[in-house]
Design a protein around this motif. Structure first.
Motif, PDB file in Angstrom:
ATOM      1  N   ASP A   1     -21.010  -1.795  17.447  1.00  0.00           N
ATOM      2  CA  ASP A   1     -22.027  -2.729  17.977  1.00  0.00           C
ATOM      3  C   ASP A   1     -21.777  -2.990  19.463  1.00  0.00           C
ATOM      4  OD1 ASP A   1     -23.151  -2.888  15.485  1.00  0.00           O
ATOM      5  OD2 ASP A   1     -22.264  -4.846  14.976  1.00  0.00           O
ATOM      6  N   ASP A   2     -20.495  -3.168  19.815  1.00  0.00           N
ATOM      7  CA  ASP A   2     -20.156  -3.421  21.228  1.00  0.00           C
ATOM      8  C   ASP A   2     -20.540  -2.225  22.103  1.00  0.00           C
ATOM      9  OD1 ASP A   2     -19.132  -5.860  20.516  1.00  0.00           O
ATOM     10  OD2 ASP A   2     -17.031  -5.218  20.545  1.00  0.00           O
ATOM     11  N   VAL A   3     -20.239  -1.012  21.604  1.00  0.00           N
ATOM     12  CA  VAL A   3     -20.578   0.186  22.388  1.00  0.00           C
ATOM     13  C   VAL A   3     -22.098   0.316  22.518  1.00  0.00           C
ATOM     14  CG1 VAL A   3     -20.455   2.707  22.478  1.00  0.00           C
ATOM     15  CG2 VAL A   3     -18.443   1.391  21.806  1.00  0.00           C
ATOM     16  N   ASN A   4     -22.808   0.076  21.419  1.00  0.00           N
ATOM     17  CA  ASN A   4     -24.279   0.163  21.482  1.00  0.00           C
ATOM     18  C   ASN A   4     -24.841  -0.839  22.486  1.00  0.00           C
ATOM     19  OD1 ASN A   4     -25.173   2.284  19.731  1.00  0.00           O
ATOM     20  ND2 ASN A   4     -24.397   1.095  18.007  1.00  0.00           N
ATOM     21  N   ALA A   5     -24.229  -2.037  22.526  1.00  0.00           N
ATOM     22  CA  ALA A   5     -24.707  -3.046  23.478  1.00  0.00           C
ATOM     23  C   ALA A   5     -24.457  -2.576  24.919  1.00  0.00           C
ATOM     24  CB  ALA A   5     -23.996  -4.373  23.226  1.00  0.00           C
ATOM     25  N   LEU A   6     -23.330  -1.901  25.138  1.00  0.00           N
ATOM     26  CA  LEU A   6     -22.999  -1.442  26.489  1.00  0.00           C
ATOM     27  C   LEU A   6     -23.895  -0.296  26.957  1.00  0.00           C
ATOM     28  CD1 LEU A   6     -19.102  -1.530  26.303  1.00  0.00           C
ATOM     29  CD2 LEU A   6     -20.471  -2.672  28.045  1.00  0.00           C
ATOM     30  N   ILE A   7     -24.225   0.601  26.031  1.00  0.00           N
ATOM     31  CA  ILE A   7     -24.973   1.799  26.465  1.00  0.00           C
ATOM     32  C   ILE A   7     -26.478   1.644  26.240  1.00  0.00           C
ATOM     33  CG2 ILE A   7     -23.022   3.333  25.973  1.00  0.00           C
ATOM     34  CD1 ILE A   7     -24.548   4.280  23.467  1.00  0.00           C
ATOM     35  N   GLY A   8     -26.850   0.599  25.484  1.00  0.00           N
ATOM     36  CA  GLY A   8     -28.242   0.475  25.030  1.00  0.00           C
ATOM     37  C   GLY A   8     -29.277   0.448  26.122  1.00  0.00           C
ATOM     38  N   THR A   9     -28.924  -0.127  27.256  1.00  0.00           N
ATOM     39  CA  THR A   9     -29.929  -0.288  28.308  1.00  0.00           C
ATOM     40  C   THR A   9     -29.920   0.887  29.287  1.00  0.00           C
ATOM     41  OG1 THR A   9     -28.301  -1.517  29.573  1.00  0.00           O
ATOM     42  CG2 THR A   9     -29.837  -2.812  28.231  1.00  0.00           C
ATOM     43  N   ARG A  10     -29.195   1.918  28.955  1.00  0.00           N
ATOM     44  CA  ARG A  10     -29.049   3.021  29.922  1.00  0.00           C
ATOM     45  C   ARG A  10     -29.754   4.295  29.485  1.00  0.00           C
ATOM     46  NH1 ARG A  10     -25.416  -0.594  30.205  1.00  0.00           N
ATOM     47  NH2 ARG A  10     -24.721  -1.272  32.273  1.00  0.00           N
ATOM     48  N   GLY A  11     -30.779   4.134  28.690  1.00  0.00           N
ATOM     49  CA  GLY A  11     -31.592   5.276  28.286  1.00  0.00           C
ATOM     50  C   GLY A  11     -30.820   6.297  27.489  1.00  0.00           C
ATOM     51  N   CYS A  12     -29.778   5.852  26.787  1.00  0.00           N
ATOM     52  CA  CYS A  12     -28.948   6.776  26.014  1.00  0.00           C
ATOM     53  C   CYS A  12     -29.342   6.646  24.550  1.00  0.00           C
ATOM     54  CB  CYS A  12     -27.484   6.384  26.217  1.00  0.00           C
ATOM     55  SG  CYS A  12     -26.386   7.204  25.088  1.00  0.00           S
TER      56      CYS A  12
ATOM     57  N   TRP B   1      -5.846  21.605  18.239  1.00  0.00           N
ATOM     58  CA  TRP B   1      -5.374  20.486  19.048  1.00  0.00           C
ATOM     59  C   TRP B   1      -5.680  20.666  20.524  1.00  0.00           C
ATOM     60  CZ3 TRP B   1      -4.162  16.049  16.894  1.00  0.00           C
ATOM     61  CH2 TRP B   1      -3.822  16.050  15.535  1.00  0.00           C
ATOM     62  N   VAL B   2      -6.204  19.617  21.113  1.00  0.00           N
ATOM     63  CA  VAL B   2      -6.487  19.559  22.542  1.00  0.00           C
ATOM     64  C   VAL B   2      -5.886  18.248  23.054  1.00  0.00           C
ATOM     65  CG1 VAL B   2      -8.318  19.368  24.277  1.00  0.00           C
ATOM     66  CG2 VAL B   2      -8.643  20.852  22.279  1.00  0.00           C
ATOM     67  N   ALA B   3      -5.212  18.306  24.193  1.00  0.00           N
ATOM     68  CA  ALA B   3      -4.702  17.078  24.811  1.00  0.00           C
ATOM     69  C   ALA B   3      -5.540  16.800  26.050  1.00  0.00           C
ATOM     70  CB  ALA B   3      -3.231  17.252  25.192  1.00  0.00           C
ATOM     71  N   GLY B   4      -5.952  15.553  26.230  1.00  0.00           N
ATOM     72  CA  GLY B   4      -6.761  15.259  27.412  1.00  0.00           C
ATOM     73  C   GLY B   4      -7.163  13.805  27.524  1.00  0.00           C
ATOM     74  N   PHE B   5      -7.781  13.485  28.657  1.00  0.00           N
ATOM     75  CA  PHE B   5      -8.319  12.144  28.936  1.00  0.00           C
ATOM     76  C   PHE B   5      -7.215  11.096  29.116  1.00  0.00           C
ATOM     77  CE2 PHE B   5     -11.477  14.397  26.339  1.00  0.00           C
ATOM     78  CZ  PHE B   5     -12.596  14.322  27.155  1.00  0.00           C
ATOM     79  N   HIS B   6      -5.963  11.542  29.366  1.00  0.00           N
ATOM     80  CA  HIS B   6      -4.864  10.567  29.444  1.00  0.00           C
ATOM     81  C   HIS B   6      -4.897   9.734  30.720  1.00  0.00           C
ATOM     82  CE1 HIS B   6      -3.411  13.908  26.937  1.00  0.00           C
ATOM     83  NE2 HIS B   6      -2.679  13.025  26.311  1.00  0.00           N
ATOM     84  N   THR B   7      -5.426  10.318  31.798  1.00  0.00           N
ATOM     85  CA  THR B   7      -5.156   9.719  33.107  1.00  0.00           C
ATOM     86  C   THR B   7      -6.258   8.761  33.567  1.00  0.00           C
ATOM     87  OG1 THR B   7      -5.997  11.782  34.070  1.00  0.00           O
ATOM     88  CG2 THR B   7      -3.609  11.556  33.868  1.00  0.00           C
ATOM     89  N   PHE B   8      -6.887   8.104  32.594  1.00  0.00           N
ATOM     90  CA  PHE B   8      -7.858   7.043  32.898  1.00  0.00           C
ATOM     91  C   PHE B   8      -7.464   5.792  32.151  1.00  0.00           C
ATOM     92  CE2 PHE B   8     -10.326  10.847  33.573  1.00  0.00           C
ATOM     93  CZ  PHE B   8     -10.983  10.554  34.752  1.00  0.00           C
ATOM     94  N   ALA B   9      -7.652   4.655  32.771  1.00  0.00           N
ATOM     95  CA  ALA B   9      -7.420   3.399  32.056  1.00  0.00           C
ATOM     96  C   ALA B   9      -8.644   3.127  31.174  1.00  0.00           C
ATOM     97  CB  ALA B   9      -7.222   2.263  33.048  1.00  0.00           C
ATOM     98  N   ALA B  10      -8.393   2.664  29.958  1.00  0.00           N
ATOM     99  CA  ALA B  10      -9.479   2.414  29.016  1.00  0.00           C
ATOM    100  C   ALA B  10     -10.506   1.447  29.600  1.00  0.00           C
ATOM    101  CB  ALA B  10      -8.916   1.869  27.713  1.00  0.00           C
ATOM    102  N   ASP B  11     -10.029   0.463  30.381  1.00  0.00           N
ATOM    103  CA  ASP B  11     -10.997  -0.524  30.893  1.00  0.00           C
ATOM    104  C   ASP B  11     -11.864   0.040  32.019  1.00  0.00           C
ATOM    105  OD1 ASP B  11      -8.799  -0.453  32.495  1.00  0.00           O
ATOM    106  OD2 ASP B  11      -8.482  -2.632  32.576  1.00  0.00           O
ATOM    107  N   GLU B  12     -11.523   1.205  32.533  1.00  0.00           N
ATOM    108  CA  GLU B  12     -12.410   1.890  33.484  1.00  0.00           C
ATOM    109  C   GLU B  12     -13.492   2.646  32.717  1.00  0.00           C
ATOM    110  OE1 GLU B  12     -10.896   3.567  37.154  1.00  0.00           O
ATOM    111  OE2 GLU B  12     -11.337   1.431  37.272  1.00  0.00           O
ATOM    112  N   LEU B  13     -13.047   3.354  31.671  1.00  0.00           N
ATOM    113  CA  LEU B  13     -13.993   4.169  30.896  1.00  0.00           C
ATOM    114  C   LEU B  13     -15.060   3.299  30.253  1.00  0.00           C
ATOM    115  CD1 LEU B  13     -11.507   6.603  29.093  1.00  0.00           C
ATOM    116  CD2 LEU B  13     -13.013   7.144  31.003  1.00  0.00           C
ATOM    117  N   VAL B  14     -14.682   2.079  29.903  1.00  0.00           N
ATOM    118  CA  VAL B  14     -15.591   1.247  29.119  1.00  0.00           C
ATOM    119  C   VAL B  14     -16.747   0.700  29.966  1.00  0.00           C
ATOM    120  CG1 VAL B  14     -14.594  -1.083  29.369  1.00  0.00           C
ATOM    121  CG2 VAL B  14     -15.400  -0.305  27.126  1.00  0.00           C
ATOM    122  N   ASP B  15     -16.612   0.761  31.286  1.00  0.00           N
ATOM    123  CA  ASP B  15     -17.683   0.256  32.156  1.00  0.00           C
ATOM    124  C   ASP B  15     -18.693   1.384  32.384  1.00  0.00           C
ATOM    125  OD1 ASP B  15     -19.338  -0.525  34.175  1.00  0.00           O
ATOM    126  OD2 ASP B  15     -17.750  -1.203  35.520  1.00  0.00           O
TER     127      ASP B  15
END
Ligand SMILES: NC(=O)c1ccc[n+]([C@@H]2O[C@H](COP(=O)([O-])OP(=O)(O)OC[C@H]3O[C@@H](n4cnc5c(N)ncnc54)[C@H](OP(=O)(O)O)[C@@H]3O)[C@@H](O)[C@H]2O)c1
Length: 206
Positions: free
Chosen positions: A29-40, A121-135
């Motif tokens: 629900d939180d993710v839908n609220a974040l992306i909902g207004t962005r035509g996604c 197995w794939v390793a990736g996306f480590h070098t971002f802070a979660a609170d950056e990705l969430v915006d």
């Protein structure tokens, strides 16, 4: 949740997993609220971990390293032959400083491969802070380093990563590079503490 936001914005459906399906639905629900207004128009839903993995073509494992082995054991039937992306970084903290705490296999991703070789197995996306990705409005302006022994799996994940706003996917080589990617998390935590910032990595010259 940050990766769920970015993957949904990249146009893919997302099922958020949790040990508690109610918590997964609330996160969806939180993710839908974040992306909902962005035509996604990606669908984002929540489910228990096993159901989420079962319903998904590819899986992101984003849990503490201490929970990795037990979680892989539990989810194994739903992970076999699928691309499984590990963002896990085994860390320890002492006197306010983060350090890498790799397992004997060299990295969390290599330990995962040793435990369940039938997953891709794939390793990736480590070098971002979660609170950056969430915006969802934040342009990342950094590289997303992706490593795997399975070239097709790596290219598929890089293809999604290249759709993250402002980011560029970089082929970081074999899964063994997870040693550096996971270790970089400790370094970035320390750098970000020193500079009170959200630094990320960019490879120049390629
Ligand atoms: N946060 C970052 O910026 C960042 C950056 C790079 C790498 N990482 C790595 O990504 C992973 C996740 O990071 P995070 O900050 O999201 O960690 P976290 O908040 O501590 O854990 C993520 C989720 O894992 C589940 N979990 C916790 N303990 C568990 C257990 N014993 N068994 C099964 N599931 C458990 C929880 O979900 P439920 O309770 O809903 O099941 C929790 O919400 C870590 O390995 C971290 O090193 C994080």
């Amino acid at each position: 949740m940050g990766l769920a936001v970015r993957i949904a914005l990249a146009g893919l459906p997302v099922v958020i997993g949790s040990r508690d399906p109610g918590r997964a639905s609330a996160a969806a629900d939180d993710v839908n609220a974040l992306i909902g207004t962005r035509g996604c128009d990606s669908t984002v839903s929540g489910a228990g971990n096993l159901e989420a993995a079962d319903r998904s073509g590819s899986v992101v494992l984003s849990i503490p390293f201490a929970a990795q082995a037990a979680t892989i054991e539990e989810l194994a039937p739903a992970l076999e032959n699928k691309i499984v992306i590990s963002v896990i970084a085994p860390l320890k903290f002492s006197k306010g400083r983060a350090s890498a705490a790799p397992p004997p296999e060299g990295s969390a991703a290599e330990a995962a491969l040793a435990q369940l070789p039938s997953a891709r197995w794939v390793a990736g996306f480590h070098t971002f802070a979660a609170d950056e990705l969430v915006d969802p409005d934040l342009k990342l302006d950094a590289d997303i380093l992706i490593a795997s022994d399975d070239n097709d799996a790596k290219l598929a994940v890089m293809n999604v990563a290249n759709r993250f706003r402002g980011a560029r996917a970089v082929d970081a080589g074999a899964l063994e590079s997870a040693r550096q990617l996971e270790g970089a998390v400790a370094m970035l935590i320390n750098i970000n503490k020193i500079y009170r910032a959200h630094g990320a990595l960019k490879i120049v010259g390629i």
